[in-house]
Design an enzyme around this catalytic site. Structure first.
Site, PDB file in Angstrom:
ATOM      1  N   ASN A  78      -4.860  12.683 -11.595  1.00 52.71           N
ATOM      2  CA  ASN A  78      -5.293  13.143 -13.176  1.00 52.71           C
ATOM      3  C   ASN A  78      -5.352  14.612 -12.801  1.00 52.71           C
ATOM      4  O   ASN A  78      -4.735  15.354 -11.565  1.00 52.71           O
ATOM      5  CB  ASN A  78      -6.802  13.021 -13.455  1.00 52.71           C
ATOM      6  N   SER A  83      -0.165   4.869 -14.671  1.00 58.02           N
ATOM      7  CA  SER A  83      -1.285   4.216 -15.829  1.00 58.02           C
ATOM      8  C   SER A  83      -1.900   3.140 -15.594  1.00 58.02           C
ATOM      9  O   SER A  83      -2.067   2.873 -16.782  1.00 58.02           O
ATOM     10  CB  SER A  83      -0.294   5.022 -17.292  1.00 58.02           C
ATOM     11  N   GLY A 140      -8.558   4.649  -7.742  1.00 52.18           N
ATOM     12  CA  GLY A 140      -7.176   3.894  -7.642  1.00 52.18           C
ATOM     13  C   GLY A 140      -6.115   4.485  -6.802  1.00 52.18           C
ATOM     14  O   GLY A 140      -6.926   4.666  -5.526  1.00 52.18           O
ATOM     15  N   GLY A 185      -2.765   0.984 -14.516  1.00 53.52           N
ATOM     16  CA  GLY A 185      -5.329   0.843 -13.467  1.00 53.52           C
ATOM     17  C   GLY A 185      -5.898   0.946 -15.493  1.00 53.52           C
ATOM     18  O   GLY A 185      -6.093   0.859 -15.949  1.00 53.52           O
ATOM     19  N   ASP A 238       1.182  -1.221   0.259  1.00 51.94           N
ATOM     20  CA  ASP A 238      -0.043  -0.062   0.467  1.00 51.94           C
ATOM     21  C   ASP A 238       0.545   1.240  -0.119  1.00 51.94           C
ATOM     22  O   ASP A 238       1.269   2.035   1.532  1.00 51.94           O
ATOM     23  CB  ASP A 238      -1.332  -0.150   1.053  1.00 51.94           C
ATOM     24  N   ASP A 294      -5.239   7.350  -6.715  1.00 51.20           N
ATOM     25  CA  ASP A 294      -4.899   8.635  -6.511  1.00 51.20           C
ATOM     26  C   ASP A 294      -5.951   9.254  -5.508  1.00 51.20           C
ATOM     27  O   ASP A 294      -6.353   9.765  -4.125  1.00 51.20           O
ATOM     28  CB  ASP A 294      -5.995   9.558  -7.504  1.00 51.20           C
TER      29      ASP A 294
END
Length: 176
Positions: free
Chosen positions: A24, A122, A32, A124, A10, A34
């Site tokens: 983003n 990128s 995800g 995910g 994690d 973020d």
């Protein structure tokens, strides 16, 4: 030379100077990695991101770029936000993805971080194959560390992966 490693775990719990957020362009949280980082960091992270949008990044953070904020309630001192290319939107240039890793290390160095944890940017919801991300990420990190030289200050780069398959892909990319 800096240590580069890959672990299953994690990213929000990593005891490093900086963690990289697969953000983003809006910088205001999402899903995800973020969403997990914003949830664990608490409201100070969102407040700093809103301030960046109000001041220096009114149009958002461009793909392949990176910017640092404080880390709120996280163990890390900084969060380095980078926007990976979205394969579903036709953003398939590997140089854009490599730029996420290089620019994040440059920003980490600029804020004085010596240890950095990366997710598989990128891999995910943005649709990149984890094996491709691993290959591109490891090559970009190695190149950036080589270019920065001994005076660069980055001593540890840790890829923190969300699945056993991603870990296997990164371990393969890291193999001599």
């Amino acid at each position: 030379m800096a240590t580069i490693e890959a672990v299953l775990g994690d990213i929000t719990t990593q005891a490093v100077d900086a963690i990289v957020n697969a953000a983003n362009s809006a910088l205001l949280g999402g899903g995800g990695v973020d969403g997990a980082i914003h949830a664990a960091a608490g409201p100070r992270l969102l407040a700093e991101c809103r301030e960046l949008r109000r001041t220096s990044l009114p149009d958002g953070l461009p793909v392949g770029e990176a910017v640092a904020t404080g880390a709120g309630d996280l163990a890390a001192r900084w969060v380095i936000h980078t926007v990976g290319p979205n394969r579903h939107r036709g953003e398939t240039d590997p140089d854009l993805l490599a730029s996420c890793f290089r620019r994040s290390l440059q920003v980490a160095r600029a804020v004085g971080a010596s240890s950095v944890a990366f997710p598989a940017v990128s891999a995910g919801i943005y649709g990149w194959d984890p094996a491709d991300v691993a290959r591109i990420a490891v090559a970009a990190v190695r190149a950036e560390l080589r270019d920065q030289g001994a005076a660069g200050g980055i001593e540890l780069v840790r890829f923190v992966l969300f699945s056993h398959q991603a870990l296997t892909d990164f371990e393969a990319a890291l193999a001599p």
